[in-house]
Design a protein around this motif. Structure first.
Motif, PDB file in Angstrom:
ATOM      1  N   ARG A  71     -12.966   3.519  -4.331  1.00 26.66           N
ATOM      2  CA  ARG A  71     -11.736   2.735  -4.391  1.00 26.66           C
ATOM      3  C   ARG A  71     -10.633   3.416  -3.590  1.00 26.66           C
ATOM      4  O   ARG A  71     -10.540   4.643  -3.564  1.00 26.66           O
ATOM      5  N   ILE A  72      -9.813   2.616  -2.923  1.00 34.30           N
ATOM      6  CA  ILE A  72      -8.537   3.067  -2.371  1.00 34.30           C
ATOM      7  C   ILE A  72      -7.449   2.487  -3.264  1.00 34.30           C
ATOM      8  O   ILE A  72      -7.413   1.278  -3.503  1.00 34.30           O
ATOM      9  N   VAL A  73      -6.578   3.342  -3.786  1.00 40.00           N
ATOM     10  CA  VAL A  73      -5.491   2.900  -4.662  1.00 40.00           C
ATOM     11  C   VAL A  73      -4.231   2.710  -3.826  1.00 40.00           C
ATOM     12  O   VAL A  73      -3.823   3.612  -3.083  1.00 40.00           O
ATOM     13  N   HIS A  74      -3.613   1.530  -3.954  1.00 38.08           N
ATOM     14  CA  HIS A  74      -2.427   1.179  -3.189  1.00 38.08           C
ATOM     15  C   HIS A  74      -1.186   1.227  -4.075  1.00 38.08           C
ATOM     16  O   HIS A  74      -1.286   1.129  -5.297  1.00 38.08           O
ATOM     17  N   PRO A  75      -0.001   1.363  -3.475  1.00 39.02           N
ATOM     18  CA  PRO A  75       1.236   1.376  -4.267  1.00 39.02           C
ATOM     19  C   PRO A  75       1.350   0.135  -5.147  1.00 39.02           C
ATOM     20  O   PRO A  75       1.043  -0.976  -4.718  1.00 39.02           O
ATOM     21  N   GLY A  76       1.784   0.363  -6.390  1.00 43.42           N
ATOM     22  CA  GLY A  76       1.951  -0.728  -7.341  1.00 43.42           C
ATOM     23  C   GLY A  76       0.731  -1.006  -8.187  1.00 43.42           C
ATOM     24  O   GLY A  76       0.776  -1.862  -9.074  1.00 43.42           O
ATOM     25  N   GLU A  77      -0.389  -0.298  -7.942  1.00 45.85           N
ATOM     26  CA  GLU A  77      -1.615  -0.524  -8.703  1.00 45.85           C
ATOM     27  C   GLU A  77      -1.720   0.442  -9.875  1.00 45.85           C
ATOM     28  O   GLU A  77      -1.411   1.633  -9.760  1.00 45.85           O
ATOM     29  N   PHE A  78      -2.167  -0.090 -11.016  1.00 48.05           N
ATOM     30  CA  PHE A  78      -2.543   0.749 -12.149  1.00 48.05           C
ATOM     31  C   PHE A  78      -3.939   1.330 -11.874  1.00 48.05           C
ATOM     32  O   PHE A  78      -4.785   0.680 -11.272  1.00 48.05           O
TER      33      PHE A  78
END
Length: 231
Positions: A71-78
């Motif tokens: 997974r790549i986690v992006h701004p605003g994601e839990f």
């Protein structure tokens, strides 16, 4: 508001000050330099998170020693959903791709955060659902699709998730965080040799732009044709 970061404001838009205060009770902020881990695979799952800025990657090492970027986690994601899945240990390692900042809750606040506002519960459930959908897509692609199509579909998904954060350059649309060919191999289930061969060919053909540790889409239509997408 206890945390006036724009990403936090957007995540809790429409909630009352009382609801926001309840949600943010007990939170801290974690600041990470590029390459620094937030947690490691097998660590006690004692926290969960909202990414305020930057980008993170979540990796897993399989029983046979293979490393996968899941997974790549992006701004605003839990993220860090171990409490939701009733896990006591984190199933993967999470580290910063670039300098990043995350809002941190202690695990004991999980039920209180979920109960504070239906919209927050929905956001977390949707994030978990997207994670499961991505896992299902990946399993299907690994079992049914050839290497170049898997890479093309991956790059297009990353572009779509980047949204307005993607950068317009003279060579095309650039993903807003660095990725090596090894990263692409880890995410697409290919070997580094295969990914290097595919991406070098695409650069020669003008499908991708050239750039060290960068992914630049020079010809989105051609990439969609390779991926087999109609739109």
């Amino acid at each position: 508001m206890p945390d006036d970061h724009p990403t936090v404001r957007a995540a809790f838009q429409g909630l009352s000050p009382a609801e926001i205060g309840t949600i943010l009770t007990g939170t801290t902020t974690a600041r990470l330099a590029a390459g620094e881990p937030l947690f490691l695979q097998g660590d006690p799952a004692d926290r969960f998170f909202l990414l305020k800025e930057g980008w993170l990657k979540v990796t897993q090492v399989t029983a046979d020693g293979q490393k996968l970027i899941v997974r790549i986690v992006h701004p605003g994601e839990f993220f860090g959903f171990a409490p939701a899945l009733q896990r006591d240990l984190y199933p993967g390692t999470c580290e910063a791709i670039v300098d990043s900042e995350a809002l941190v809750w202690p695990r004991r606040r999980w039920q209180a955060v979920l109960g504070a506002a239906p919209s927050v519960t929905l956001s977390i459930v949707q994030a978990i659902g997207r994670k499961l959908d991505e896992a299902h897509d990946r399993l299907r692609e690994l079992s049914t699709e050839e290497a170049a199509r898997r890479v093309a579909r991956l790059v297009l998904r990353l572009r779509a998730k980047a949204g307005e954060d993607a950068l317009e350059t003279d060579e095309g649309i650039e993903l807003p965080y660095p990725l090596t060919r090894q990263d692409i191999a880890d995410m697409s289930g290919n070997t580094l040799h295969t990914v290097s061969r595919i991406m070098a060919a695409w650069e020669s053909q003008g499908v991708l732009g050239r750039g060290r540790r960068k992914v630049v889409i020079a010809d989105a239509r051609a990439l969609q044709d390779i991926a087999g997408d109609e739109d």
